[in-house]
Write a protein that holds these residues in place. Sequence first.
Motif, PDB file in Angstrom:
ATOM      1  N   LEU A  34       0.844  -1.193   0.000  1.00 18.70           N
ATOM      2  CA  LEU A  34       0.000   0.000   0.000  1.00 18.70           C
ATOM      3  C   LEU A  34       0.877   1.240   0.000  1.00 18.70           C
ATOM      4  O   LEU A  34       1.920   1.278   0.641  1.00 18.70           O
ATOM      5  CB  LEU A  34      -0.898   0.007   1.251  1.00 18.70           C
ATOM      6  CG  LEU A  34      -1.826  -1.196   1.425  1.00 18.70           C
ATOM      7  CD1 LEU A  34      -2.527  -1.123   2.757  1.00 18.70           C
ATOM      8  CD2 LEU A  34      -2.830  -1.246   0.294  1.00 18.70           C
ATOM      9  N   ASN A  35       0.413   2.256  -0.696  1.00 21.37           N
ATOM     10  CA  ASN A  35       1.173   3.518  -0.688  1.00 21.37           C
ATOM     11  C   ASN A  35       0.616   4.409   0.434  1.00 21.37           C
ATOM     12  O   ASN A  35      -0.346   4.051   1.122  1.00 21.37           O
ATOM     13  CB  ASN A  35       1.119   4.203  -2.056  1.00 21.37           C
ATOM     14  CG  ASN A  35      -0.296   4.503  -2.498  1.00 21.37           C
ATOM     15  OD1 ASN A  35      -1.186   4.709  -1.672  1.00 21.37           O
ATOM     16  ND2 ASN A  35      -0.507   4.540  -3.808  1.00 21.37           N
ATOM     17  N   ASP A  36       1.189   5.572   0.602  1.00 22.83           N
ATOM     18  CA  ASP A  36       0.809   6.469   1.708  1.00 22.83           C
ATOM     19  C   ASP A  36      -0.641   6.937   1.608  1.00 22.83           C
ATOM     20  O   ASP A  36      -1.331   7.064   2.621  1.00 22.83           O
ATOM     21  CB  ASP A  36       1.745   7.678   1.759  1.00 22.83           C
ATOM     22  CG  ASP A  36       3.149   7.281   2.203  1.00 22.83           C
ATOM     23  OD1 ASP A  36       3.279   6.230   2.864  1.00 22.83           O
ATOM     24  OD2 ASP A  36       4.099   8.035   1.895  1.00 22.83           O
ATOM     25  N   HIS A  41      -6.722   5.921   4.477  1.00 22.87           N
ATOM     26  CA  HIS A  41      -8.153   5.619   4.484  1.00 22.87           C
ATOM     27  C   HIS A  41      -8.526   4.829   5.746  1.00 22.87           C
ATOM     28  O   HIS A  41      -7.798   3.920   6.164  1.00 22.87           O
ATOM     29  CB  HIS A  41      -8.549   4.815   3.246  1.00 22.87           C
ATOM     30  CG  HIS A  41      -8.424   5.588   1.973  1.00 22.87           C
ATOM     31  ND1 HIS A  41      -9.172   6.699   1.712  1.00 22.87           N
ATOM     32  CD2 HIS A  41      -7.629   5.409   0.887  1.00 22.87           C
ATOM     33  CE1 HIS A  41      -8.850   7.188   0.526  1.00 22.87           C
ATOM     34  NE2 HIS A  41      -7.901   6.421   0.001  1.00 22.87           N
ATOM     35  N   PRO A  42      -9.665   5.175   6.382  1.00 21.18           N
ATOM     36  CA  PRO A  42     -10.076   4.482   7.609  1.00 21.18           C
ATOM     37  C   PRO A  42     -10.341   2.988   7.387  1.00 21.18           C
ATOM     38  O   PRO A  42     -10.087   2.176   8.274  1.00 21.18           O
ATOM     39  CB  PRO A  42     -11.357   5.191   8.036  1.00 21.18           C
ATOM     40  CG  PRO A  42     -11.529   6.365   7.162  1.00 21.18           C
ATOM     41  CD  PRO A  42     -10.563   6.270   6.042  1.00 21.18           C
ATOM     42  N   LYS A  46      -8.600   0.046   9.499  1.00 17.46           N
ATOM     43  CA  LYS A  46      -9.378  -0.952  10.246  1.00 17.46           C
ATOM     44  C   LYS A  46      -8.969  -2.374   9.863  1.00 17.46           C
ATOM     45  O   LYS A  46      -8.896  -3.264  10.708  1.00 17.46           O
ATOM     46  CB  LYS A  46     -10.866  -0.738  10.007  1.00 17.46           C
ATOM     47  CG  LYS A  46     -11.404   0.489  10.694  1.00 17.46           C
ATOM     48  CD  LYS A  46     -12.873   0.674  10.412  1.00 17.46           C
ATOM     49  CE  LYS A  46     -13.381   1.962  11.054  1.00 17.46           C
ATOM     50  NZ  LYS A  46     -14.798   2.180  10.765  1.00 17.46           N
ATOM     51  N   MET A  47      -8.692  -2.596   8.575  1.00 20.78           N
ATOM     52  CA  MET A  47      -8.239  -3.926   8.155  1.00 20.78           C
ATOM     53  C   MET A  47      -6.876  -4.258   8.754  1.00 20.78           C
ATOM     54  O   MET A  47      -6.633  -5.387   9.176  1.00 20.78           O
ATOM     55  CB  MET A  47      -8.188  -3.998   6.620  1.00 20.78           C
ATOM     56  CG  MET A  47      -9.557  -4.113   6.013  1.00 20.78           C
ATOM     57  SD  MET A  47      -9.645  -4.185   4.201  1.00 20.78           S
ATOM     58  CE  MET A  47      -8.124  -4.788   3.651  1.00 20.78           C
TER      59      MET A  47
END
Length: 139
Positions: A34-36, A41-42, A46-47
């Motif tokens: 994942l990038n910044d 993202h919430p 959460k994941m």
Amino acid sequence: MAQVDQASDDSDAIEIKNDALTEKRALSRVERQLNDDELKHPGVQKMILDRLHVAENNISTLERFRAAYYDVKSKLAVAESSSKRVASLDALQSAALGVGCLVLGYLPTAWGNWPLTFVVFFGGVGLVGGSVWSKWSNK
């Protein structure tokens, strides 16, 4: 020579079902880097927290298993040590009984000769002493 391919004969093989609970996680085949911007993202956060929670639960379960493993391992070492002690005392008792029986069997021959009678007497004392000591130590 021609090489003959032989298939394994699985006709009499017994199929064993895996009853272990396997959890199939959602999005398990999605790319994991994942990038910044995506990390902000919430839903992603959460994941990540969910995965962290699962990992922490696994760690606590494994720590309990590790503690139980070392507890059982130390008890096994004590039991093996005790078993060796009992085996050595059993060997001592068997040797004392054997020597004592030989010496007492020699008693009629040595009865007229006082030095041999003393040897037989001390052999009998060793027989009784070894047996008593071995039985007392095994309690």
